[in-house]
Design a protein around this motif. Structure first.
Motif, PDB file in Angstrom:
ATOM      1  N   ILE A 104       5.484  -2.891   4.025  1.00 44.60           N
ATOM      2  CA  ILE A 104       6.363  -1.780   3.652  1.00 44.60           C
ATOM      3  C   ILE A 104       5.598  -0.465   3.702  1.00 44.60           C
ATOM      4  CG2 ILE A 104       7.722  -0.812   1.739  1.00 44.60           C
ATOM      5  CD1 ILE A 104       8.303  -3.669   0.868  1.00 44.60           C
ATOM      6  N   LEU A 105       4.318  -0.535   3.410  1.00 41.73           N
ATOM      7  CA  LEU A 105       3.480   0.658   3.375  1.00 41.73           C
ATOM      8  C   LEU A 105       2.518   0.633   4.553  1.00 41.73           C
ATOM      9  CD1 LEU A 105       2.817   3.154   1.621  1.00 41.73           C
ATOM     10  CD2 LEU A 105       1.148   1.749   0.414  1.00 41.73           C
ATOM     11  N   ASP A 106       2.457   1.744   5.281  1.00 43.43           N
ATOM     12  CA  ASP A 106       1.513   1.868   6.388  1.00 43.43           C
ATOM     13  C   ASP A 106       0.993   3.297   6.437  1.00 43.43           C
ATOM     14  OD1 ASP A 106       3.487   3.466   7.689  1.00 43.43           O
ATOM     15  OD2 ASP A 106       4.429   1.642   8.479  1.00 43.43           O
ATOM     16  N   ASP A 107       0.153   3.558   7.411  1.00 45.83           N
ATOM     17  CA  ASP A 107      -0.459   4.880   7.504  1.00 45.83           C
ATOM     18  C   ASP A 107       0.568   5.986   7.724  1.00 45.83           C
ATOM     19  OD1 ASP A 107      -2.902   3.696   7.183  1.00 45.83           O
ATOM     20  OD2 ASP A 107      -3.372   3.617   9.327  1.00 45.83           O
ATOM     21  N   GLY A 108       1.720   5.635   8.277  1.00 49.85           N
ATOM     22  CA  GLY A 108       2.732   6.631   8.563  1.00 49.85           C
ATOM     23  C   GLY A 108       3.500   7.106   7.344  1.00 49.85           C
ATOM     24  N   ASN A 109       3.623   6.271   6.311  1.00 48.62           N
ATOM     25  CA  ASN A 109       4.415   6.653   5.136  1.00 48.62           C
ATOM     26  C   ASN A 109       3.607   6.660   3.837  1.00 48.62           C
ATOM     27  OD1 ASN A 109       4.052   3.953   4.609  1.00 48.62           O
ATOM     28  ND2 ASN A 109       6.189   3.370   4.980  1.00 48.62           N
ATOM     29  N   VAL A 110       2.278   6.571   3.964  1.00 53.75           N
ATOM     30  CA  VAL A 110       1.450   6.493   2.761  1.00 53.75           C
ATOM     31  C   VAL A 110       1.555   7.775   1.929  1.00 53.75           C
ATOM     32  CG1 VAL A 110      -0.654   7.380   3.862  1.00 53.75           C
ATOM     33  CG2 VAL A 110      -0.830   5.842   1.897  1.00 53.75           C
TER      34      VAL A 110
END
Length: 276
Positions: A104-110
């Motif tokens: 659910i969490l990645d570098d794009g939405n951190v």
């Protein structure tokens, strides 16, 4: 992200709690779980999780009420503020790791996630600190009241003879109150001899002796004489070891002997009367 985080917390609540408890255990050992019953820890950890959901799904008024109630309960349970802050940090780290693991969490939405986290953690920390501060202030005020109650009054026991029993630790603030009560009592009761009874004082160090000597000097200035009674053997040894001079005092080991000395100083004595 604002929908995914609360949904994840609700659907993975047991996993989040277990991971958080494991992290706390790794840092604090088994003693963390011996502070309070298991069911209390379980309920508190669930409240942590519910606050995350509430911060994202409820209006600010409802969230603020839940936050206040939670902080109040945490303080009442007796957790140290250091432990609470570490628990909050570990909980947020646990949630971060599980969201990463779930994809659910990645570098794009951190960055968006940290905005969400900040909206939960910042008011929580602030409310907890304020609650501890209010509790500390209330405790200090209660201690001040207790201090005033412990600051002994001068008790007239015979004409011209009064006793002031001292109980508990004597610090600078309390010594000031004792001095005020002592001088007011000497003038009010027209005492000529005052007995300071230190039977209930656990420790007599240099500072305590200094306060007592000051009190005796003040009593002499208003025309009375001060006696020190209730000197236990260990107190006598401490006074000698510290090199404290009590030459200007009449000292006795018990209040009874001090009373006999005080009566003698006022030209009186206790005599037994034969029954007729």
């Amino acid at each position: 992200m604002y929908r995914k985080v609360p949904q994840f917390v609700e659907t993975h609540l047991e996993e989040i709690i277990d991971s958080w408890k494991a992290r706390m255990k790794d840092e604090h050992g088994e003693k963390f779980f011996h502070i309070m019953p298991e069911e209390v820890i379980e309920r508190t950890s669930r409240d942590f999780a519910e606050l995350v959901v509430s911060s994202l799904t409820e209006d600010s008024a409802k969230y603020d009420e839940k936050l206040h109630n939670f902080s109040e309960r945490i303080v009442r349970l007796g957790w140290s503020i250091t432990l609470v802050m570490k628990a909050i940090e570990n909980f947020s780290d646990t949630l971060y790791d599980l969201l990463r693991k779930a994809g659910i969490l990645d570098d794009g939405n951190v960055a968006e996630y940290f905005d969400i986290l900040n909206n939960w953690i910042k008011p929580l920390r602030q409310e907890v600190v304020e609650m501890y501060s209010r509790t500390w202030e209330r405790t200090v005020n209660l201690q001040k009241i207790a201090l005033q109650e412990l600051s002994a009054s001068l008790i007239p026991v015979f004409d011209k003879i009064s006793v002031m029993p001292l109980v508990g630790t004597i610090d600078t603030e309390r010594a000031k109150l004792i001095m005020e009560n002592l001088l007011e009592g000497v003038v009010r009761h027209r005492a000529e001899v005052v007995l300071l009874d230190i039977t209930g004082v656990p420790v007599v160090d240099t500072m305590v002796a200094h306060h007592i000597i000051q009190a005796a000097d003040a009593v002499r200035l208003v025309g009375a004489r001060c006696m020190l009674v209730g000197i236990r053997p260990e107190i006598a040894q401490t006074i000698v070891a510290l090199g404290i001079s009590l030459e200007d005092f009449t000292t006795t080991s018990t209040l009874q002997r001090g009373m006999q000395e005080a009566l003698a100083l006022t030209n009186r004595k206790i005599v037994e009367v034969d029954e007729q």
